[in-house]
Design a protein around this motif. Structure first.
Motif, PDB file in Angstrom:
ATOM      1  N   UNK A   1      17.704 -18.301 -18.916  1.00  0.00           N
ATOM      2  CA  UNK A   1      16.794 -19.381 -19.279  1.00  0.00           C
ATOM      3  C   UNK A   1      15.328 -19.005 -19.351  1.00  0.00           C
ATOM      4  N   UNK A   2      15.009 -17.726 -19.245  1.00  0.00           N
ATOM      5  CA  UNK A   2      13.614 -17.285 -19.319  1.00  0.00           C
ATOM      6  C   UNK A   2      13.113 -17.461 -20.758  1.00  0.00           C
ATOM      7  N   UNK A   3      11.950 -18.112 -20.897  1.00  0.00           N
ATOM      8  CA  UNK A   3      11.392 -18.345 -22.236  1.00  0.00           C
ATOM      9  C   UNK A   3       9.923 -17.954 -22.362  1.00  0.00           C
ATOM     10  N   UNK A   4       9.243 -17.769 -21.261  1.00  0.00           N
ATOM     11  CA  UNK A   4       7.812 -17.449 -21.284  1.00  0.00           C
ATOM     12  C   UNK A   4       7.602 -15.971 -20.990  1.00  0.00           C
ATOM     13  N   UNK A   5       6.571 -15.389 -21.622  1.00  0.00           N
ATOM     14  CA  UNK A   5       6.299 -13.957 -21.486  1.00  0.00           C
ATOM     15  C   UNK A   5       6.093 -13.544 -20.034  1.00  0.00           C
ATOM     16  N   UNK A   6       5.279 -14.274 -19.308  1.00  0.00           N
ATOM     17  CA  UNK A   6       5.008 -13.920 -17.904  1.00  0.00           C
ATOM     18  C   UNK A   6       6.298 -13.927 -17.083  1.00  0.00           C
ATOM     19  N   UNK A   7       7.156 -14.913 -17.332  1.00  0.00           N
ATOM     20  CA  UNK A   7       8.440 -14.984 -16.617  1.00  0.00           C
ATOM     21  C   UNK A   7       9.371 -13.845 -17.030  1.00  0.00           C
ATOM     22  N   UNK A   8       9.323 -13.483 -18.301  1.00  0.00           N
ATOM     23  CA  UNK A   8      10.165 -12.389 -18.796  1.00  0.00           C
ATOM     24  C   UNK A   8       9.758 -11.068 -18.161  1.00  0.00           C
TER      25      UNK A   8
ATOM     26  N   UNK B   1      12.337  -0.707 -15.752  1.00  0.00           N
ATOM     27  CA  UNK B   1      10.943  -0.294 -15.889  1.00  0.00           C
ATOM     28  C   UNK B   1      10.626   0.133 -17.320  1.00  0.00           C
ATOM     29  N   UNK B   2       9.336   0.240 -17.599  1.00  0.00           N
ATOM     30  CA  UNK B   2       8.875   0.805 -18.876  1.00  0.00           C
ATOM     31  C   UNK B   2       9.446   2.216 -19.000  1.00  0.00           C
ATOM     32  N   UNK B   3       9.446   2.731 -20.203  1.00  0.00           N
ATOM     33  CA  UNK B   3       9.953   4.091 -20.409  1.00  0.00           C
ATOM     34  C   UNK B   3       9.178   5.101 -19.571  1.00  0.00           C
ATOM     35  N   UNK B   4       7.911   4.788 -19.268  1.00  0.00           N
ATOM     36  CA  UNK B   4       7.088   5.668 -18.435  1.00  0.00           C
ATOM     37  C   UNK B   4       7.442   5.546 -16.949  1.00  0.00           C
ATOM     38  N   UNK B   5       8.251   4.532 -16.598  1.00  0.00           N
ATOM     39  CA  UNK B   5       8.646   4.333 -15.207  1.00  0.00           C
ATOM     40  C   UNK B   5       7.794   3.321 -14.466  1.00  0.00           C
ATOM     41  N   UNK B   6       6.786   2.779 -15.121  1.00  0.00           N
ATOM     42  CA  UNK B   6       5.895   1.819 -14.479  1.00  0.00           C
ATOM     43  C   UNK B   6       6.427   0.395 -14.604  1.00  0.00           C
ATOM     44  N   UNK B   7       5.897  -0.498 -13.767  1.00  0.00           N
ATOM     45  CA  UNK B   7       6.254  -1.911 -13.854  1.00  0.00           C
ATOM     46  C   UNK B   7       5.756  -2.500 -15.166  1.00  0.00           C
ATOM     47  N   UNK B   8       6.460  -3.517 -15.638  1.00  0.00           N
ATOM     48  CA  UNK B   8       6.057  -4.197 -16.863  1.00  0.00           C
ATOM     49  C   UNK B   8       4.859  -5.100 -16.607  1.00  0.00           C
TER      50      UNK B   8
END
Length: 84
Positions: free
Chosen positions: A46-53, A63-70
């Motif tokens: 049910x996630x619809x907002x960018x911040x929630x995603x 994680x991002x391909x670099x290994x960092x948090x989104x």
């Protein structure tokens, strides 16, 4: 007499391109496939907002391909890079 069209001679030993582009197909990487699965999971919840995603992807441990948090910025940049 020639047995081939000289104008097509450069195609005799043509090698397919390995990069993606118009009329070329490139298989998704494991990272991209995993990304899709995590997005499907988030949207199904049910996630619809960018911040929630972004928060959900981080909570899922993806994680991002670099290994960092989104972040909202890194997610938007990744969508642009992937062409969505």
């Amino acid at each position: 007499m020639k047995t081939f069209n000289e104008k097509l001679a450069n195609w005799i030993h043509a090698v397919p391109a390995t990069e993606a582009g118009i009329n070329k197909r490139q298989e998704p990487t494991v990272y991209e496939q995993d990304f899709v699965q995590h997005l499907i999971k988030a949207f199904a919840a049910g996630v619809t907002e960018l911040a929630d995603l972004v928060q959900t992807l981080n909570q899922q441990g993806f994680r991002c391909e670099s290994g960092e948090l989104w972040t909202s910025e890194s997610f938007s940049e990744e969508m642009q890079r992937l062409g969505y």
